[in-house]
Scaffold this motif. Structure first.
Motif, PDB file in Angstrom:
ATOM      1  N   TYR A   1      29.110  31.494  58.016  1.00 27.75           N
ATOM      2  CA  TYR A   1      28.020  31.560  58.980  1.00 27.75           C
ATOM      3  C   TYR A   1      27.314  32.897  58.957  1.00 27.75           C
ATOM      4  CZ  TYR A   1      29.681  27.128  60.653  1.00 27.75           C
ATOM      5  OH  TYR A   1      30.024  25.808  60.729  1.00 27.75           O
TER       6      TYR A   1
ATOM      7  N   GLU B   1      23.140  33.132  55.526  1.00 29.32           N
ATOM      8  CA  GLU B   1      22.347  31.934  55.754  1.00 29.32           C
ATOM      9  C   GLU B   1      22.381  30.976  54.569  1.00 29.32           C
ATOM     10  OE1 GLU B   1      21.252  30.853  58.558  1.00 29.32           O
ATOM     11  OE2 GLU B   1      20.560  29.052  57.523  1.00 29.32           O
ATOM     12  N   LYS B   2      22.437  31.552  53.365  1.00 28.84           N
ATOM     13  CA  LYS B   2      22.487  30.691  52.174  1.00 28.84           C
ATOM     14  C   LYS B   2      23.804  29.907  52.137  1.00 28.84           C
ATOM     15  CE  LYS B   2      21.336  33.246  48.527  1.00 28.84           C
ATOM     16  NZ  LYS B   2      21.213  33.670  47.108  1.00 28.84           N
ATOM     17  N   ARG B   3      24.901  30.609  52.429  1.00 23.24           N
ATOM     18  CA  ARG B   3      26.200  29.934  52.425  1.00 23.24           C
ATOM     19  C   ARG B   3      26.247  28.873  53.507  1.00 23.24           C
ATOM     20  NH1 ARG B   3      29.945  34.929  52.778  1.00 23.24           N
ATOM     21  NH2 ARG B   3      29.525  35.965  50.798  1.00 23.24           N
ATOM     22  N   HIS B   4      25.683  29.205  54.659  1.00 22.80           N
ATOM     23  CA  HIS B   4      25.708  28.256  55.763  1.00 22.80           C
ATOM     24  C   HIS B   4      24.933  27.000  55.389  1.00 22.80           C
ATOM     25  CE1 HIS B   4      26.409  26.825  59.694  1.00 22.80           C
ATOM     26  NE2 HIS B   4      25.148  26.858  60.077  1.00 22.80           N
ATOM     27  N   GLU B   5      23.848  27.194  54.679  1.00 24.16           N
ATOM     28  CA  GLU B   5      23.054  26.052  54.231  1.00 24.16           C
ATOM     29  C   GLU B   5      23.854  25.227  53.226  1.00 24.16           C
ATOM     30  OE1 GLU B   5      20.458  24.899  55.538  1.00 24.16           O
ATOM     31  OE2 GLU B   5      20.283  23.271  54.078  1.00 24.16           O
ATOM     32  N   ALA B   6      24.557  25.910  52.312  1.00 26.48           N
ATOM     33  CA  ALA B   6      25.392  25.202  51.342  1.00 26.48           C
ATOM     34  C   ALA B   6      26.466  24.394  52.072  1.00 26.48           C
ATOM     35  CB  ALA B   6      26.035  26.196  50.375  1.00 26.48           C
ATOM     36  N   TYR B   7      27.046  25.008  53.113  1.00 26.16           N
ATOM     37  CA  TYR B   7      28.068  24.321  53.919  1.00 26.16           C
ATOM     38  C   TYR B   7      27.491  23.077  54.573  1.00 26.16           C
ATOM     39  CZ  TYR B   7      30.841  23.452  58.128  1.00 26.16           C
ATOM     40  OH  TYR B   7      31.542  22.857  59.143  1.00 26.16           O
ATOM     41  N   ARG B   8      26.309  23.238  55.162  1.00 20.52           N
ATOM     42  CA  ARG B   8      25.672  22.109  55.846  1.00 20.52           C
ATOM     43  C   ARG B   8      25.376  20.962  54.879  1.00 20.52           C
ATOM     44  NH1 ARG B   8      22.507  25.541  59.763  1.00 20.52           N
ATOM     45  NH2 ARG B   8      21.153  26.047  58.031  1.00 20.52           N
ATOM     46  N   GLN B   9      24.866  21.327  53.701  1.00 22.57           N
ATOM     47  CA  GLN B   9      24.523  20.285  52.725  1.00 22.57           C
ATOM     48  C   GLN B   9      25.772  19.568  52.233  1.00 22.57           C
ATOM     49  OE1 GLN B   9      22.104  21.820  49.581  1.00 22.57           O
ATOM     50  NE2 GLN B   9      20.403  22.358  50.934  1.00 22.57           N
TER      51      GLN B   9
ATOM     52  N   GLU C   1      27.031  17.158  54.749  1.00 21.59           N
ATOM     53  CA  GLU C   1      26.224  15.940  54.787  1.00 21.59           C
ATOM     54  C   GLU C   1      26.621  14.984  53.669  1.00 21.59           C
ATOM     55  OE1 GLU C   1      24.468  15.720  57.486  1.00 21.59           O
ATOM     56  OE2 GLU C   1      24.005  13.648  56.933  1.00 21.59           O
TER      57      GLU C   1
END
Lengths: 339, 339
Positions: free
Chosen positions: B303, B306-314, B317
């Motif tokens: 968290y 931001e890039k890692r968090h986006e990777a986590y979110r994707q 999903e």
């Protein structure tokens, strides 16, 4: 932890010829291929893990089509006899059934009695049934993840019903609850000690309470217990998925109540699919295992290195004795890890 | 997650003069000092967090001496009225009582009605009582950890009883169950819908089921419900700690059943201490929060960036939709993190 060997190199999932051919064979109904595939998945070796991941990844699009049923109850309640009768009935309807088990106490040296073919002799010879003992691993987390992969492969092999057996101890029920669609608690009717040995919280997890050995002298006892549990369940808060947990009788020995138990499961399946809860539950379970896996993989960094593991153990001991505040302890430990 | 700011530099816990003086003042009974200390603990600022950790660390040897009681129930069941009466009774016995709350929906903009002094006007003026609304944080984990620190500081300040209120939604009961000694479920007696809105699993957590508003026209209804729940609880598996959950009546408005509720809590405390379960439970809770904190701190690495968090979110999903196996997904994500 020793069962999960994190590979921190960027992982490419090559479609290895052997993974593809294994998949093709098991999808065609080759039982030996399925057995080999499951052995691969349960293996502790790094090399096998890579191949297993590849295989599971390839199998994924062909999985998900079974009804997954969890079965728990204290030792002695008659789970093996019930699964034998239940499995036989399901195959008599023309469906293929896989019988799996989660037994966290199972180790390489001390096998598990769950999913033991010698306890289900007739089912073991049934062409439409496939029995597999519990994987062994260093932790419940490891066993649970492997069992999930086993489920996916059995489904790819065309098994339409998957039974997952566990005993009522430790945390294995929670794990099983998170990997099945329908959860059965098998019980006895006794002198008020029906749930001796069952962990608290399991009753509220059950979609079906099945009172076994409802035969002979025990029949009226069983009916009495059924009434009591129906009244008790009525007092519970309603399920979000709108299912009203059922209480039924059965005598696995006399093959009574088996068809009714199956009907309850299919009624559940139909209702849940109609209302959209079935798919939603599967999604939530996927996310649950993802978060679990993430924790395990991140924490395994503490188990790779013997010094770090020792630091973890010592910190945990200090926390246990109340000599350091837990959050602060976690910060300290992690700051050491990243330095 | 934004409420926990992991400091990955090697952390030294200096005994800052202001932390020590704060501690000295709150230990001496200075309410303003206690308020300042709790504000520090609840603060989101990094600088405050360092000071807060120092303060909590210093306070630790002086904590642990209160009886911690969790109180939950659906909105409308009368928690505030009950806590007002219960708190007043406890202070009438000469004990200081702290009233806290966990409300994960509480945010900076939308305050929490739990622990709101305006709902407990008399207790708010009681010298021996200290009321504190729920901390707000980005997640239940954040709120829970801060509440634990608040408990420790209140104990260091000499409060002998700590009440922790929560509503029956989300996961906050599990969090509260893990931070209290004794857990009370407040209920109404109705037309069979007593537990509407309560999450499943909470009934089996409760050490005391308290049926409120057992007065006037509702008195016989309440007695009937008490009988039903006693019978239902009897069917549950026994607790490992050998405590038999109680079902009692009360009317917070008429101040009936309040003394009996307190007696149940102290009977529990005495029995559990006699059998060694009290201390064992505290130890287990400490370890639980350590493991929780470790997960949170490690996961927060996802968290920070931001890039890692986006990777986590994707990835989450993809897992949710069943397009990638969860364990494999975790490996992939972590291998990116470490590269």
């Amino acid at each position: 932890m020793d069962a999960i060997n994190p590979n921190f190199k960027a992982y490419q999932a090559p479609a290895l010829p052997s993974a593809q051919s294994l998949l093709t064979a098991l999808r065609a109904g080759d039982r030996a291929a399925l057995s080999r595939a499951l052995t691969l998945v349960e293996s502790k070796s790094n090399k096998h893990r890579e191949l297993a991941e590849s295989l599971v990844h390839l199998a994924l699009p062909y999985s998900g089509n079974a009804l997954r049923i969890g079965i728990t109850g204290v030792p002695g309640v008659g789970k093996s006899t019930f699964i034998e009768a239940f499995g036989a009935y399901i195959t008599s309807l023309g469906k293929k059934v896989a019988v799996l088990a989660i037994d966290p106490s199972s180790t390489k040296n001390k096998g598990s009695i769950l999913g033991d073919k010698t306890r289900m002799p007739q089912l073991a010879q049934n062409e439409k049934a496939f029995i597999r003992p519990s994987p062994s691993a260093g932790s419940l987390g490891g066993v649970a993840h492997k069992t999930r992969e086993v489920i996916l492969l059995c489904e790819a092999a065309g098994y339409e019903v998957v039974l997952v057996e566990t005993v009522g101890v430790g945390q294995s029920e929670t794990a099983v609850k998170h990997m099945v669609d329908f959860f059965v608690l098998l019980m006895l009717a006794g002198a008020g000690d029906e749930l001796q040995g069952i962990k608290r919280g399991i009753m509220e997890m059950a979609d079906l309470l099945l009172i076994n050995k409802a035969d002979g002298n025990n029949a009226s006892n069983a009916r009495r217990a059924m009434g009591e549990y129906k009244r008790a369940l009525h007092l519970f808060p309603p399920n979000k998925n709108e299912w009203i947990p059922q209480v039924k009788l059965c005598s696995a020995l006399n093959q009574n109540g088996i068809a009714e138990a199956w009907e309850t499961a299919t009624t559940f399946e139909n209702q849940q699919k109609l209302k959209g809860h079935f798919a939603q539950n599967r999604e939530q379970q996927n996310v649950y295992w993802f978060e679990e896996a993430l924790s395990i993989v991140l924490l395994s960094a503490f188990y790779e290195d013997e010094k770090r593991h020792e630091a973890y153990r010592q910190m945990k001991e200090k926390v246990k004795e109340g000599n350091i505040e837990p959050l602060f302890a976690a910060y300290q430990l992690v700051s050491n890890l990243f330095n």
